[in-house]
Design an enzyme around this catalytic site. Structure first.
Site, short mmCIF file in Angstrom:
data_model
loop_
_atom_site.label_atom_id
_atom_site.label_comp_id
_atom_site.label_asym_id
_atom_site.label_seq_id
_atom_site.Cartn_x
_atom_site.Cartn_y
_atom_site.Cartn_z
CD GLU A 282 4.34 0.27 6.89
OE1 GLU A 282 5.25 0.52 7.71
OE2 GLU A 282 3.90 1.12 6.08
CG ASP B 5 -0.21 0.07 2.55
OD1 ASP B 5 0.79 -0.65 2.69
OD2 ASP B 5 -0.64 0.83 3.44
#
Length: 409
Positions: free
Chosen positions: A174, A80
């Site tokens: 994350e 991400d």
């Protein structure tokens, strides 16, 4: 270099921005689309045990090529990008042989200036990849993914380089603090691992902040302002009073190194109810507890001044300093240092003024320091990365795999 750069440029075309408001995992569908793409790439490379679960955790393994026992090690990166700036329609540009001065970003007025970012002075002669000034780049952490897979590709192409089992893991979410939530350490199979999620060349990190979120909720009373005397309690005024009680010299913009801080990151305001969102950070666990107690005391002080129950505090611990989990395994750090030195990279051991998946994973039984990617200015439109720095990261990963195998021969 071409394979590494092309791989990275492919990856940043995927919109994988995570969303803290979505409680699903992954929090955005774009991350799963990217994970499916990477899964096929891992299969095409010939890796074994390739698996992608319904939560977006992608794992694979490069089997050992030696006939003696070597502990399996892992390399981890996240898929991400941060919610702080758009990660959609990223248009990277390559600056060949940078010789100093301002870099124009795209066709607008945005520039990347060495006055604002003096680290550019150290990158003369480098080939840089920047944004076009409208989005982030995505080097955090697609550079890490590209570097890990380029290193794996090099190990496959050069079977004379000794290595044990190499475990590869790519995680979702994350950037919103959930990257390790559903990570299956046992399935991953490594004895220890490294996140490839750092910044400038040489960074080697095994200390990070202890992290706590603090929500301060101020309760008011709303009545018509024309008849408000003696009746209205404006929660926004209470919130302002609380913020003024916080230490002005202990904020992100006034601290560095091992200094902790209180950070007001969000505010939702109305007359009847206002909520202040803080994060509290410190490297020392005891000092972190003192910071939390400070906020408890200030809430109590304000409630005593106003009216009991007007101010409410919710404290939630997010993650802790991985140092206490990594230090008992000094060989994990030493091997990384040796690999860097062998690649003519001077290890820069420094604390992470933030957190990584590795912090959570270390407390889950997988010691997991952090290694550089060669990137700068993560989470914003001025993000950029050095191609030479990326190449050095690939060399360090390959050398680390080799040195681990040779160390157990």
């Amino acid at each position: 270099m071409n394979e590494l750069v092309q791989r990275f440029l492919r990856y940043v075309t995927f919109d994988t921005q995570s969303n803290p408001a979505d409680l699903g995992c992954p929090s955005t569908q774009g991350q799963m689309v990217f994970a499916e793409f990477l899964k096929q790439e891992l299969i095409d490379m010939g890796l074994s045990n390739v698996s992608l679960d319904s939560n977006g955790y992608l794992m694979a393994r490069l089997p050992s090529n030696v006939d003696y026992d070597v502990p399996a090690i892992g390399f981890i990166a996240h898929m991400d990008t941060a919610p702080d700036a758009s990660g959609k329609d990223v248009k990277p540009q390559i600056i060949d042989d940078y010789q100093g001065g301002d870099i124009a970003l795209g066709k607008g007025d945005e520039i990347l200036s060495p006055i604002q970012y003096p680290e550019l002075h150290k990158l003369h002669g480098h080939n840089l990849i920047t944004t076009d000034g409208t989005t982030l780049l995505g080097a955090d952490n697609k550079a890490g993914i590209a570097e890990i897979l380029s290193a794996i590709s090099e190990l496959i192409a050069n079977p004379d380089i000794s290595h044990g089992d190499i475990c590869v893991g790519f995680t979702p979410d994350e950037e919103i603090g959930r990257g390790a939530n559903l990570f299956d350490v046992e399935k991953f199979g490594a004895k220890w691992a490294y996140t490839i999620d750092g910044g400038p060349v040489g960074e080697l990190e095994f200390e990070n902040f202890n992290a706590t979120s603090a929500d301060v909720i101020c309760h008011g009373v709303n009545v018509h302002p024309g008849t408000a005397k003696g009746k209205m309690v404006n929660s926004m005024n209470i919130a302002a009073q609380f913020q003024m009680m916080m230490p002005a010299d202990e904020t992100p913009e006034t601290t560095e190194g091992y200094e902790g801080f209180y950070h007001l990151k969000s505010a939702e305001m109305s007359v009847a109810r206002s909520e202040l969102g803080y994060i509290i950070r410190d490297f020392d666990r005891e000092a972190q507890e003192q910071r939390k107690q400070f906020m408890v005391d200030k809430v109590a002080e304000l409630n005593e001044k106003l009216e009991k129950g007007r101010v409410e505090l919710i404290l939630t611990d997010s993650y802790f300093n991985m140092k206490e989990q990594v230090e008992p395994f000094p060989h994990v750090i030493e091997l990384a240092k040796q690999a860097m030195i062998a690649c003519d990279v001077e290890p820069q051991i420094k604390p992470i003024r933030g957190g990584t998946d590795g912090a959570r994973l270390s407390f889950m039984g997988l010691p997991c320091p952090n290694i550089f990617t060669g990137g700068y200015n993560f989470h914003g439109i001025h993000e950029f990365i050095s191609i030479e720095g990326m190449e050095q990261a690939v060399k360090v990963i390959v050398t680390l795999a080799e040195k681990t195998a040779l160390n157990y021969r």
